[in-house]
Design an enzyme around this catalytic site. Structure first.
Site, mmCIF file in Angstrom:
data_model
loop_
_atom_site.group_PDB
_atom_site.id
_atom_site.type_symbol
_atom_site.label_atom_id
_atom_site.label_comp_id
_atom_site.label_asym_id
_atom_site.label_seq_id
_atom_site.Cartn_x
_atom_site.Cartn_y
_atom_site.Cartn_z
ATOM 1 N N ASP A 1 1.123 19.785 34.070
ATOM 2 C CA ASP A 1 -0.140 19.234 33.568
ATOM 3 C C ASP A 1 -0.832 18.373 34.622
ATOM 4 O O ASP A 1 -1.307 17.275 34.326
ATOM 5 C CB ASP A 1 0.122 18.414 32.287
ATOM 6 N N ASP B 1 -0.577 24.256 32.722
ATOM 7 C CA ASP B 1 -1.814 23.474 32.726
ATOM 8 C C ASP B 1 -2.129 23.046 34.160
ATOM 9 O O ASP B 1 -1.662 22.014 34.630
ATOM 10 C CB ASP B 1 -1.751 22.272 31.777
ATOM 11 N N TYR C 1 -7.421 22.196 34.642
ATOM 12 C CA TYR C 1 -8.218 21.564 33.584
ATOM 13 C C TYR C 1 -9.712 21.816 33.767
ATOM 14 O O TYR C 1 -10.545 21.040 33.302
ATOM 15 C CB TYR C 1 -7.918 20.055 33.463
ATOM 16 N N HIS D 1 5.673 26.085 28.509
ATOM 17 C CA HIS D 1 4.689 24.994 28.489
ATOM 18 C C HIS D 1 4.857 24.037 27.299
ATOM 19 O O HIS D 1 4.943 22.834 27.460
ATOM 20 C CB HIS D 1 3.268 25.558 28.532
ATOM 21 N N HIS E 1 0.678 16.899 20.059
ATOM 22 C CA HIS E 1 1.209 18.264 20.023
ATOM 23 C C HIS E 1 2.512 18.334 19.219
ATOM 24 O O HIS E 1 3.383 19.134 19.505
ATOM 25 C CB HIS E 1 1.442 18.803 21.442
ATOM 26 N N HIS F 1 2.777 19.990 28.640
ATOM 27 C CA HIS F 1 1.892 19.917 27.469
ATOM 28 C C HIS F 1 1.678 18.496 26.952
ATOM 29 O O HIS F 1 0.544 18.072 26.765
ATOM 30 C CB HIS F 1 2.424 20.827 26.370
ATOM 31 N N VAL F 2 2.752 17.765 26.678
ATOM 32 C CA VAL F 2 2.628 16.380 26.234
ATOM 33 C C VAL F 2 2.567 15.525 27.493
ATOM 34 O O VAL F 2 3.445 15.620 28.347
ATOM 35 C CB VAL F 2 3.834 15.985 25.366
ATOM 36 N N HIS F 3 1.529 14.698 27.596
ATOM 37 C CA HIS F 3 1.287 13.984 28.850
ATOM 38 C C HIS F 3 2.118 12.704 28.931
ATOM 39 O O HIS F 3 1.600 11.580 28.921
ATOM 40 C CB HIS F 3 -0.204 13.687 29.009
HETATM 41 FE FE LIG Z 1 -1.009 21.823 27.554
#
Ligand SMILES: [Fe+2]
Ligand SMILES: *[C@@H]1O[C@H](CO)[C@@H](O)[C@H](O)[C@H]1NC(C)=O
Ligand SMILES: *[C@@H]1O[C@H](CO)[C@@H](O)[C@H](O)[C@H]1NC(C)=O
Ligand SMILES: *[C@@H]1O[C@H](CO)[C@@H](O)[C@H](O)[C@H]1NC(C)=O
Ligand SMILES: *[C@@H]1O[C@H](CO)[C@@H](O)[C@H](O)[C@H]1NC(C)=O
Ligand SMILES: *[C@@H]1O[C@H](CO)[C@@H](O)[C@H](O)[C@H]1NC(C)=O
Length: 470
Positions: free
Chosen positions: A170, A199, A202, A321, A331, A358-360
């Site tokens: 990400d 990711d 962006y 992901h 998420h 996915h989870v930041h």
């Molecule tokens: Fe994502």
């Protein structure tokens, strides 16, 4: 034990890890939530005129150079680049001596359109029959503005081959992204290849998914991706599915720009595939392609897992992901349907570790499984399972969407450590039994390990492990 969110001294945390080990089989309060909590703010992308986005000088100079493994076992490399003024040369000159590039590979060039954007000339070329563990120099832009790069091929596949992977997810193109990448580059562990958990640019956060931001991302990453292979996983930001502007072909920009060697592992799609690197077998899964029973991805994975020979590649690593175990409120449970379908196989085949994005934020699980449930037996809770992988969420590359700091409370027992900070990790395989893993948060010096663990191989040395978080 650190539920209140207070910082514990290093020794106390190390001690706690030992206690946690001893009582893990009986379930305990093993998890720690880091007290290292910062303000949640959107971070901003670096402006278009930033140094990292600079176009290389010279007429039609090759840009956005990136490489990835080009076959199943590391004797080929896919080299990709973009030219803007005209197609230019599609040749890659390469060789093991800087002054004698005696080999030549031909590439293919194409462009794509996305809404009102037309891409540059995108080149992909596969260099084959490479020697293992050898430094190659390569030149692009032959006859116009030549640019020279180099890479090292991975060592010959074998059970005790040391190899160091970087882990990034990400990433995006914010100031934080640049810090993450810089920390990875300066990490004294010296990653030899990156396992990228999805990711990328962006660009889809911009009006009409402004694909210019795919180009800037390619230029930003070149300083690493031109010199070592990045193994790509598709995330939701690669979908670029936008029927409102007539763009109905999912993954169009990603598929055009980032080629992967999916056919070499019998896959029929670039979104799920496998590669062997040194002593590791890497399986890439697709959260955003069908995975239910009878689907192509399901059938591929079903046939793929029995093929992994742990005498040849002891370390079995999965990239996907969307995380299957995630205790943040972002998420939440998005990975659940895929977990239900695939988790029994990962336990059966003793996968060592699953990396997701996915989870930041950052999170590492205990070795747990949740595969006993059958609708009527009420066995629906994760339980400690020495055959299960460790699940690591490393979606903390630092993109413009900011940090995920809102966590489910209390911290579930399966969650060993979680922290809302940007960073990267290193997975350092020593031999068939031992691998050293460390996560580095951006706020520390690049050598500081904020969470670490000795991994013991699930096939060769399936005993309990210990970890350390500070
Ligand atoms: Fe994502
Ligand atoms: C694409 O369209 C947007 C608005 O719809 C406009 O702002 C932009 O300049 C256009 N870009 C190109 C390359 O035509
Ligand atoms: C990005 O990081 C590099 C290396 O640390 C630095 O030279 C460059 O100035 C940074 N650029 C931005 C826009 O932060
Ligand atoms: C597994 O790999 C080992 C080591 O390379 C090899 O000797 C053995 O024949 C392989 N097993 C199978 C079933 O291919
Ligand atoms: C955290 O997430 C929960 C569940 O989605 C929500 O109810 C709560 O308001 C959120 N807290 C903050 C501070 O955003
Ligand atoms: C494997 O690596 C670990 C960690 O470096 C080391 O302690 C162990 O002795 C090694 N095993 C063998 C067989 O060399």
């Amino acid at each position: 034990m650190n539920r209140s969110g207070r910082t514990l001294p290093v020794a106390a945390v190390a001690g706690a890890a030992v206690v946690a080990m001893a009582v893990l089989s009986g379930w305990c309060d093993a998890g720690a939530t880091s007290a290292f909590v910062r303000k949640v703010e959107k971070t901003v992308d670096m402006p278009l005129d930033s140094d990292v986005f600079r176009v290389p000088c010279g007429y039609n100079a090759p840009q956005q150079v990136h490489i990835t493994q080009g076959d199943h076992d590391g004797k080929a490399m896919i080299v990709s680049w973009v030219t803007l003024d005209e197609p230019g040369s599609n040749l890659v000159l390469y060789g093991t001596s800087e002054n004698n590039l005696k080999f030549l590979a031909k590439g293919k060039v194409h462009r794509y359109r996305y809404y009102n954007y037309t891409s540059g000339y995108i080149h992909h070329s596969t260099l084959r029959h490479l020697e293992y563990d050898t430094k190659y120099y390569y030149v692009l832009g032959v006859g116009q503005t030549p640019r020279k790069f180099w890479f090292r091929t991975p060592p010959k596949v074998g059970p005790d081959v040391p190899f160091t992977f970087g882990l990034i997810g990400d990433l995006g193109q914010s100031y934080d992204s640049n810090i993450t990448l810089s920390h990875y580059e300066l990490n004294p562990s010296k990653g030899q290849a990156v396992l990228y958990v999805g990711d990328l640019s962006y660009a889809d956060n911009y009006p009409n998914h402004d694909n210019v931001r795919w180009d800037t991302w390619g230029r930003f990453l070149e300083r690493s991706t031109a010199y070592q292979p990045w193994i790509w996983t598709a995330g939701n930001h690669e979908l670029d599915f936008a029927p409102e502007i007539g763009e109905t072909e999912p993954f169009k920009p990603f598929k055009n720009r980032y080629h992967v060697p999916f056919k070499a592992s019998g896959s029929t799609s670039p979104f799920w595939y496998s590669v062997k690197i040194g002593s590791a077998y890497i399986i890439v899964l697709a959260s955003y392609s069908a995975y239910g029973k009878y689907t192509p991805q399901y059938k591929w994975l079903e046939a793929e897992l029995p093929k992994v020979n742990r005498s040849e590649t002891p370390w079995l690593i999965v990239l996907v992901h969307s995380p299957w175990y995630n205790s943040y409120n972002y998420h939440y449970m998005e990975g659940e349907t895929m977990r239900v379908i695939f988790e029994p196989w990962l336990v059966k085949y003793k996968v060592d570790v699953v990396f997701s994005g996915h989870v930041h934020a950052y999170e590492r699980s205990e070795r747990i499984s949740n595969i006993a449930y059958n609708i009527v037996n009420v066995k629906c809770m994760p339980v400690p399972d020495p055959s299960a992988p460790v699940y690591i969420t490393i979606g903390d590359g630092g993109n413009l969407e900011g940090l995920a700091a809102n966590m489910t409370e209390p911290q579930p027992d399966y969650s060993a450590y979680r922290e809302a900070s940007f960073g990267h990790a290193i997975f350092n395989i020593k031999n068939r039994t031992h691998a050293y893993y460390a996560w580095h948060r951006n706020q520390d010096g690049f050598a500081v390990e904020s969470d670490s663990m000795w991994f013991f191989n699930r096939f060769w040395h399936p005993v309990e492990e210990s970890s350390d978080s500070t």
